[in-house]
Design a protein around this motif. Structure first.
Motif, PDB file in Angstrom:
ATOM      1  N   UNK A   1       0.818  -1.214   0.000  1.00 53.10           N
ATOM      2  CA  UNK A   1       0.000   0.000   0.000  1.00 53.10           C
ATOM      3  C   UNK A   1       0.851   1.262   0.000  1.00 53.10           C
ATOM      4  N   UNK A   2       2.092   1.139   0.424  1.00 55.89           N
ATOM      5  CA  UNK A   2       3.052   2.248   0.403  1.00 55.89           C
ATOM      6  C   UNK A   2       4.392   1.706  -0.068  1.00 55.89           C
ATOM      7  N   UNK A   3       5.112   2.496  -0.829  1.00 53.54           N
ATOM      8  CA  UNK A   3       6.482   2.130  -1.183  1.00 53.54           C
ATOM      9  C   UNK A   3       7.445   2.867  -0.251  1.00 53.54           C
ATOM     10  N   UNK A   4       8.682   2.379  -0.202  1.00 60.90           N
ATOM     11  CA  UNK A   4       9.694   3.061   0.598  1.00 60.90           C
ATOM     12  C   UNK A   4       9.830   4.516   0.157  1.00 60.90           C
ATOM     13  N   UNK A   5       9.841   4.740  -1.133  1.00 63.81           N
ATOM     14  CA  UNK A   5       9.973   6.092  -1.667  1.00 63.81           C
ATOM     15  C   UNK A   5       8.827   6.983  -1.210  1.00 63.81           C
ATOM     16  N   UNK A   6       7.599   6.462  -1.238  1.00 64.92           N
ATOM     17  CA  UNK A   6       6.447   7.252  -0.818  1.00 64.92           C
ATOM     18  C   UNK A   6       6.536   7.608   0.664  1.00 64.92           C
ATOM     19  N   UNK A   7       6.984   6.670   1.472  1.00 62.74           N
ATOM     20  CA  UNK A   7       7.142   6.951   2.900  1.00 62.74           C
ATOM     21  C   UNK A   7       8.135   8.090   3.104  1.00 62.74           C
ATOM     22  N   UNK A   8       9.269   8.015   2.411  1.00 64.30           N
ATOM     23  CA  UNK A   8      10.281   9.063   2.550  1.00 64.30           C
ATOM     24  C   UNK A   8       9.736  10.412   2.097  1.00 64.30           C
ATOM     25  N   UNK A   9       9.009  10.434   0.985  1.00 58.91           N
ATOM     26  CA  UNK A   9       8.457  11.690   0.475  1.00 58.91           C
ATOM     27  C   UNK A   9       7.437  12.278   1.447  1.00 58.91           C
ATOM     28  N   UNK A  10       6.558  11.435   1.980  1.00 62.12           N
ATOM     29  CA  UNK A  10       5.565  11.909   2.945  1.00 62.12           C
ATOM     30  C   UNK A  10       6.237  12.433   4.213  1.00 62.12           C
ATOM     31  N   UNK A  11       7.261  11.729   4.659  1.00 62.54           N
ATOM     32  CA  UNK A  11       7.949  12.117   5.889  1.00 62.54           C
ATOM     33  C   UNK A  11       8.657  13.454   5.725  1.00 62.54           C
ATOM     34  N   UNK A  12       9.368  13.618   4.629  1.00 59.26           N
ATOM     35  CA  UNK A  12      10.077  14.882   4.402  1.00 59.26           C
ATOM     36  C   UNK A  12       9.090  16.025   4.204  1.00 59.26           C
ATOM     37  N   UNK A  13       8.019  15.794   3.461  1.00 63.56           N
ATOM     38  CA  UNK A  13       7.036  16.853   3.227  1.00 63.56           C
ATOM     39  C   UNK A  13       6.394  17.316   4.530  1.00 63.56           C
ATOM     40  N   UNK A  14       6.004  16.373   5.398  1.00 64.92           N
ATOM     41  CA  UNK A  14       5.400  16.739   6.683  1.00 64.92           C
ATOM     42  C   UNK A  14       6.410  17.445   7.585  1.00 64.92           C
TER      43      UNK A  14
END
Length: 249
Positions: free
Chosen positions: A139-152
């Motif tokens: 449901x999430x990729x590693x890349x998406x997690x990193x992008x969400x984390x940095x954006x927040x």
């Protein structure tokens, strides 16, 4: 609400990594919140460790009522030491737009230390275990997690800096907690984070307790002219200013 800025040692030009000033501890806890010892005990331990600067950063939130007493305890301790003592609070980013779980009264604080213990995603706050579960389920990729984390993180720093000088606590530590190697954080993402830190004047803490961020990310932040400081995240006085990971960094 000014605060004297900690510095990195080295004096090199932008683009040259500098050594961390290990006479600084930018994040310690006390018995007011996440720690175990009184302010005076922590200050005595810091003196014994040879520190010159100490920042108290107990965890606070909307229900916190003890900030005035906490700040008073730190200010009384200033009369018993030659160290520079600062009063901060660790606050959580709780929404993807950077909304912070702020205490009701920020007046006693010299700084806000911004942390992300959970990942804001799709209107939810995902614990590291939840993140791992969603990654495993596709449901999430590693890349998406990193992008969400940095954006927040970026949005949280922008909000925090409106109220007080901002610091970033244990950056990207959530990745390791979720079993994701920080190599997923690309130079472009670090550049986004660095730009936000420069724009907001944010100091980045390198956490001894959390071993975060990695030496790779620290080097990129320094190369991007971001101020980086050691932070023990000590919960016990005996851990204040005691460096193992930081010496390796």
């Amino acid at each position: 609400m000014g605060v004297e800025r900690e510095s990195v040692i080295g004096g090199g030009a932008v683009g040259t990594a500098c050594a961390l000033d290990l006479a600084v501890d930018a994040h310690v806890h006390t018995g007011f919140s996440a720690g175990r010892d009184a302010v005076g005990v922590v200050v005595s331990a810091a003196d014994q460790a040879g520190l010159l600067s100490l920042t108290f950063a107990d965890q606070a939130g909307p229900d916190t009522t003890w900030l005035p007493a906490y700040a008073d305890a730190v200010r009384r301790a200033r009369h018993r030491t030659e160290m520079t003592l600062r009063v901060a609070a660790e606050v959580e980013v709780v929404r993807a737009d950077g909304w912070l779980a702020l205490p009701p009264d920020l007046a006693p604080l010299d700084a806000l230390s911004v942390a992300l213990s959970a990942l804001p995603a799709a209107g939810e706050l995902l614990s590291p275990r939840d993140v791992r579960t969603r990654v495993d389920a596709g449901l999430l990729t590693h890349r998406q997690v990193a992008e969400l984390l940095v954006a927040a993180t970026v949005k949280g720093l922008e909000r925090a800096s409106r109220y007080a000088p901002a610091r970033l606590a244990r950056p990207l530590a959530l990745l390791g907690q979720a079993g994701i190697d920080d190599s997923v954080v690309t130079p472009d993402l670090v550049a986004d984070l660095a730009a936000a830190c420069r724009t907001t004047g944010t100091v980045v803490e390198v956490s001894e307790a959390w071993r975060s961020p990695s030496p790779r990310v620290v080097e990129m932040l320094l190369d991007a002219a971001v101020t980086v400081v050691p932070a023990s995240d000590a919960r016990y006085a005996a851990e204040v200013g005691r460096w193992h990971y930081l010496r390796r960094v």
